[in-house]
Design an enzyme around this catalytic site. Structure first.
Site, PDB file in Angstrom:
ATOM      1  N   GLY A  97       0.828  -1.194   0.000  1.00 18.44           N
ATOM      2  CA  GLY A  97       0.000   0.000   0.000  1.00 18.44           C
ATOM      3  C   GLY A  97       0.865   1.248   0.000  1.00 18.44           C
ATOM      4  O   GLY A  97       2.061   1.202   0.286  1.00 18.44           O
ATOM      5  N   GLY A 109      -0.161  -4.849   0.495  1.00 16.59           N
ATOM      6  CA  GLY A 109      -1.388  -4.678  -0.273  1.00 16.59           C
ATOM      7  C   GLY A 109      -1.409  -5.450  -1.578  1.00 16.59           C
ATOM      8  O   GLY A 109      -2.478  -5.787  -2.096  1.00 16.59           O
ATOM      9  N   GLU A 140       4.961  -5.959   7.559  1.00 20.50           N
ATOM     10  CA  GLU A 140       4.335  -4.834   8.258  1.00 20.50           C
ATOM     11  C   GLU A 140       4.864  -4.580   9.657  1.00 20.50           C
ATOM     12  O   GLU A 140       4.860  -3.434  10.127  1.00 20.50           O
ATOM     13  CB  GLU A 140       2.818  -5.036   8.303  1.00 20.50           C
ATOM     14  CG  GLU A 140       2.095  -4.731   7.006  1.00 20.50           C
ATOM     15  CD  GLU A 140       2.271  -5.812   5.956  1.00 20.50           C
ATOM     16  OE1 GLU A 140       1.944  -5.566   4.784  1.00 20.50           O
ATOM     17  OE2 GLU A 140       2.757  -6.914   6.301  1.00 20.50           O
ATOM     18  N   ASP A 193      -2.183  -7.299   7.088  1.00 22.40           N
ATOM     19  CA  ASP A 193      -3.600  -7.016   6.851  1.00 22.40           C
ATOM     20  C   ASP A 193      -4.037  -7.577   5.505  1.00 22.40           C
ATOM     21  O   ASP A 193      -3.540  -8.622   5.101  1.00 22.40           O
ATOM     22  CB  ASP A 193      -3.861  -5.506   6.966  1.00 22.40           C
ATOM     23  CG  ASP A 193      -3.091  -4.683   5.929  1.00 22.40           C
ATOM     24  OD1 ASP A 193      -2.312  -5.271   5.150  1.00 22.40           O
ATOM     25  OD2 ASP A 193      -3.275  -3.450   5.904  1.00 22.40           O
TER      26      ASP A 193
END
Length: 338
Positions: free
Chosen positions: A68, A117, A140, A148
């Site tokens: 992301g 992401g 992360e 996530d």
């Protein structure tokens, strides 16, 4: 804007909806604009009877998607606007859920780096096709955040909870053989065959393309060779128990490798990830898993470790984050149970 300059190129070729990630200079880091473009295309194709399948690939030779757009997110948080992150994650997680529940085949063709992401727009599809150039990770915890985009749910469905927790906490990089062994990838083709594979897929069928080009990587999975040690350590319920099991583990080489990976991680993110993985071991479906991740995500981006971790990793790039203290794991678990 010229269509070839768009961050995502949307096309229909024969009976296939094509999503080409096209933000090469940023390694296809996904921002809100890209999320919305892909979601709009999926919505249009879902009820279009002429579209039989969806193909997602990258126009970049380096990366499918490196994650992301955390730089923009950090800037918003530091400026006192964490609500930007709320909106971004909600939209991104809705897209991930759509991909994971899509009624038509979704084929991700991964011929390069896929992280964060990027895993969200690839691993939930029906077919996750990689080449020898694929490299995957969920790093992360190194930015004071948690895995996530459904990883903490999906990974526990395709491999064991211990392997999944090991990958989520350490951010260990996965080779193509590792990706296949865990189930994160479903098929392997050679990078030299990507163009021919794609042509066959579009002009004939997915089955014909896989039948002609699917093969196996030359190397074996190093992760598989470590499975026994991972189960003995990361199979424990809490981080405190994992840490104790690591300290007592007789395989010094394995222990040292894990400690080296953990040196990069925020202590708060390690413990939060353990709590999140435990919660999503019990999740009933991807949507519930994403909802649990969303609660933790919105909490973590509001903590100093996130801004500091992103600063050290992508802003100043000094790789020397000064992380803060950590809560008890029960407190992170309680966030999800509220």
């Amino acid at each position: 804007m010229n269509i070839m300059e768009a961050p995502v190129i949307i096309e229909v070729r024969h009976n296939t909806g094509v999503v080409a990630l096209n933000r090469a200079k940023a390694l296809n880091s996904i921002n809100l604009e890209m999320v919305n473009i892909i979601q709009d295309a999926l919505n249009a194709w879902e009820t279009d009877e002429s579209i039989k399948q969806v193909l997602i690939y990258s126009t970049s030779e380096r990366a499918f998607c490196a994650g992301g757009d955390i730089r923009d997110l950090r800037e918003a948080v530091v400026a006192g606007n964490p609500e930007f992150g709320d909106h971004y994650f909600q939209a991104e997680f809705d897209l991930v859920n759509h991909l994971g529940t899509y009624p038509k085949p979704v084929i991700a063709l991964i011929n390069g780096i896929v992280m964060g992401g990027g895993m969200g727009v690839s691993m939930h599809g029906s077919h996750r096709i990689i080449t020898e150039k694929a490299l995957a990770a969920m790093p992360e915890t190194a930015i004071g955040y948690v895995p996530d985009v459904g990883f903490t749910y999906f990974s526990q469905q395709v491999t064991t909870p211990a392997i999944a927790k090991f990958l989520g906490i350490t951010g260990r990089r996965l080779s193509p053989a590792d990706m296949l062994w865990t189930g994160i990838a479903s098929h392997f083709i050679r990078s030299a065959d990507v163009e021919a594979f794609t042509t066959t897929l579009l002009q004939d069928s997915l089955e014909a393309a896989l039948g002609e080009f699917s093969t196996q990587p030359a190397e074996a999975s190093t992760l598989a060779a470590q499975a026994e040690s991972i189960e003995a350590t990361f199979g424990q319920k809490t981080w405190a128990l994992i840490d104790a099991a690591l300290a007592a583990h007789p395989d010094v080489a394995f222990r040292d490798e894990v400690y080296q990976l953990l040196r990069q991680a925020a202590p708060s993110a390690i413990v939060a990830t353990s709590a999140l993985m435990n919660a999503n071991r019990e999740a009933q479906d991807l949507r519930e898993g994403l909802d649990n991740e969303l609660i933790m995500a919105l909490h973590m981006i509001r903590q100093p470790d996130f801004a500091e971790g992103v600063r050290a990793a992508v802003v100043d790039k000094d790789r020397n984050p000064q992380f803060g203290s950590v809560r008890a794991e029960e407190e992170y678990a309680a966030l999800i149970k509220k």
